[in-house]
Design an enzyme around this catalytic site. Structure first.
Site, PDB file in Angstrom:
ATOM      1  CE  LYS A   8      -4.067  -1.934   0.022  1.00 56.63           C
ATOM      2  NZ  LYS A   8      -4.583  -2.634   1.193  1.00 56.63           N
ATOM      3  CE  LYS A  23      -6.422 -11.447  -6.502  1.00 57.38           C
ATOM      4  NZ  LYS A  23      -6.943 -11.529  -5.160  1.00 57.38           N
ATOM      5  CE  LYS A  82     -13.171  -5.176  -4.660  1.00 58.25           C
ATOM      6  NZ  LYS A  82     -13.681  -6.470  -4.272  1.00 58.25           N
TER       7      LYS A  82
HETATM    8  P1  ADP Z   1     -10.188  -7.974  -5.004  1.00 61.47           P
HETATM    9  O1  ADP Z   1      -8.929  -8.780  -5.215  1.00 61.47           O
HETATM   10  O2  ADP Z   1     -11.073  -7.949  -6.184  1.00 61.47           O
HETATM   11  O3  ADP Z   1      -9.947  -6.625  -4.409  1.00 61.47           O
HETATM   12  P2  ADP Z   1     -10.817  -8.724  -2.343  1.00 61.47           P
HETATM   13  O4  ADP Z   1      -9.368  -8.627  -1.995  1.00 61.47           O
HETATM   14  O5  ADP Z   1     -11.762  -7.714  -1.803  1.00 61.47           O
HETATM   15  O6  ADP Z   1     -10.987  -8.814  -3.921  1.00 61.47           O
HETATM   16  O7  ADP Z   1     -11.281 -10.192  -1.942  1.00 61.47           O
HETATM   17  C1  ADP Z   1     -12.337 -10.535  -1.099  1.00 61.47           C
HETATM   18  C2  ADP Z   1     -12.372 -12.048  -0.975  1.00 61.47           C
HETATM   19  O8  ADP Z   1     -12.488 -12.682  -2.270  1.00 61.47           O
HETATM   20  C3  ADP Z   1     -11.087 -12.621  -0.354  1.00 61.47           C
HETATM   21  O9  ADP Z   1     -11.436 -13.714   0.487  1.00 61.47           O
HETATM   22  C4  ADP Z   1     -10.297 -13.105  -1.561  1.00 61.47           C
HETATM   23  O10 ADP Z   1      -9.402 -14.113  -1.233  1.00 61.47           O
HETATM   24  C5  ADP Z   1     -11.390 -13.573  -2.524  1.00 61.47           C
HETATM   25  N1  ADP Z   1     -10.946 -13.432  -3.933  1.00 61.47           N
HETATM   26  C6  ADP Z   1     -10.792 -12.271  -4.618  1.00 61.47           C
HETATM   27  N2  ADP Z   1     -10.363 -12.501  -5.896  1.00 61.47           N
HETATM   28  C7  ADP Z   1     -10.226 -13.853  -6.015  1.00 61.47           C
HETATM   29  C8  ADP Z   1      -9.841 -14.728  -7.087  1.00 61.47           C
HETATM   30  N3  ADP Z   1      -9.506 -14.265  -8.285  1.00 61.47           N
HETATM   31  N4  ADP Z   1      -9.826 -16.059  -6.855  1.00 61.47           N
HETATM   32  C9  ADP Z   1     -10.186 -16.546  -5.628  1.00 61.47           C
HETATM   33  N5  ADP Z   1     -10.566 -15.787  -4.585  1.00 61.47           N
HETATM   34  C10 ADP Z   1     -10.598 -14.454  -4.759  1.00 61.47           C
END
Ligand code: ADP
Ligand code: TRP
Length: 329
Positions: free
Chosen positions: A111, A194, A197
């Protein structure tokens, strides 16, 4: 029954990565554990200090959770900022968390790199707030993705340290709970990394049918195999992973055979994936629309969730105050 807690930051709509990686397991766990789920709106201030419309973002995530099948009768859902007891524990944990160890947390360093103009104290003490979320409910298990492992280690460290400093056996160390032996990683539609967002490679649960089809049909592929049984490049392996998640193992095996025989037509495979994605998402999308237009229902669910969470958290805070030596209030 073992207690489970997990939170998600309200920083956008849920995508298929969140669904397969987290929310789908929450839905399963609500029948097997004493679960609570919350929306981590305080945490989102560490990256978005002046959120555009936080009330709306919270309602969006709540509607999406409900639409995926989280049943607030089984697993209360609350908004973090509705449960002020968390703050008191956050303060106590902050007093026994050290600058050096907080600075070493990988996500903090990331961050700092991403937002050099806003290295705020909340960012530094993010693991303390997360530990407070968990410990205030004395959770046994916390379903989180791999990326949260270090924060979980900090939560366990803070629990042990509290016990040591105040000479009690009060907090149990919360375990990380990975849904499968191998945590699912949903790949993005651009063939690399992966789905996430911030990556712009997402299928959102609220995407309409046309958008879903368009995004899948545009997913990155290559010219096709040039040899029998050749190893798949990463972009193609990712497409197959997504195919198995959306269309099932049998379908993925069928296309795998075609790939090995050099007869694959990615367009056909994608058409099937789009149809299956739409079959999965259509009912979810419909329920998202229904929930998000029922403000009274959402308010009631948030209020009831907050009452249950606050009652449990209050008990912990009373005990913690007594352990440290504060007056009973
Ligand atoms: P992002 O990566 O989109 O910001 P978050 O970090 O808010 O998503 O993730 C929220 C939850 O969703 C966490 O438990 C995270 O491990 C899961 N998650 C997010 N993206 C993936 C992905 N591509 N594959 C598996 N789990 C995911
Ligand atoms: N840090 C988590 C994430 O980014 C969200 C979160 C905050 C959380 N508090 C929590 C998750 C407590 C589990 C338990 O995904």
């Amino acid at each position: 029954m073992e207690r489970v807690i997990s939170g998600i930051r309200p920083t956008g709509n849920l995508h298929l990565g969140n669904y397969f990686g987290a929310v789908k397991s929450f839905v399963k766990m609500q029948d097997e554990y004493d679960c609570m789920f919350f929306i981590a709106d305080w945490h989102s201030l560490t990256t978005h200090p002046t959120p555009e419309d936080i009330k709306k973002s919270v309602k969006t995530i709540l509607s999406e959770y409900l639409a995926c099948g989280i049943d607030p009768e089984k697993a209360p859902i609350y908004v973090q900022s509705d449960v002020k007891q968390v703050l008191e524990l956050y303060l106590y944990l902050n007093m026994n968390a050290y600058l050096g160890e907080l600075e070493r947390v990988t996500s903090f360093k990331e961050k700092v790199r991403k937002q050099p103009d806003n290295v705020n104290a909340g960012l530094l003490t993010y693991p303390c707030l997360m530990a407070a979320d968990i410990l205030v409910h004395k959770a046994d298990k916390v379903p989180v993705g791999k990326d949260q492992e270090q924060n979980m280690e900090m939560a366990r460290l803070f629990a042990r340290r509290f016990n040591r400093i105040y000479r009690v056996e009060y907090f149990k160390e919360p375990a990380s709970f990975h849904f499968a032996d191998k945590a699912v990683k949903v790949p993005g539609l651009d063939g690399t990394g992966k789905m996430g967002k911030s990556e712009g490679n997402c299928l959102y649960l609220c995407d309409d049918e046309k958008t879903v089809t368009k995004k899948i049909m545009r997913a990155v592929t290559d010219q096709g195999p040039t040899q029998l049984n050749q190893e798949k490049p990463e972009v193609i392996q990712n497409l197959f992973t997504l195919c198995e998640l959306l269309s099932g193992k049998e379908a993925a095996d069928y296309y795998n055979d075609l790939y090995n025989n050099m007869q694959i037509r990615y367009g056909d495979m994608k058409k099937q994936m789009a149809a299956d994605a739409n079959a999965l998402l259509a009912p979810i999308r419909e329920r998202i629309l229904a929930y998000s237009s029922d403000d009274a229902l959402l308010d009631r669910i948030m209020r009831q969730g907050a009452e249950k969470a606050a009652a449990r958290a209050e008990k912990t805070i009373e005990e913690v105050r007594e352990i440290i030596g504060f007056r009973k209030i």
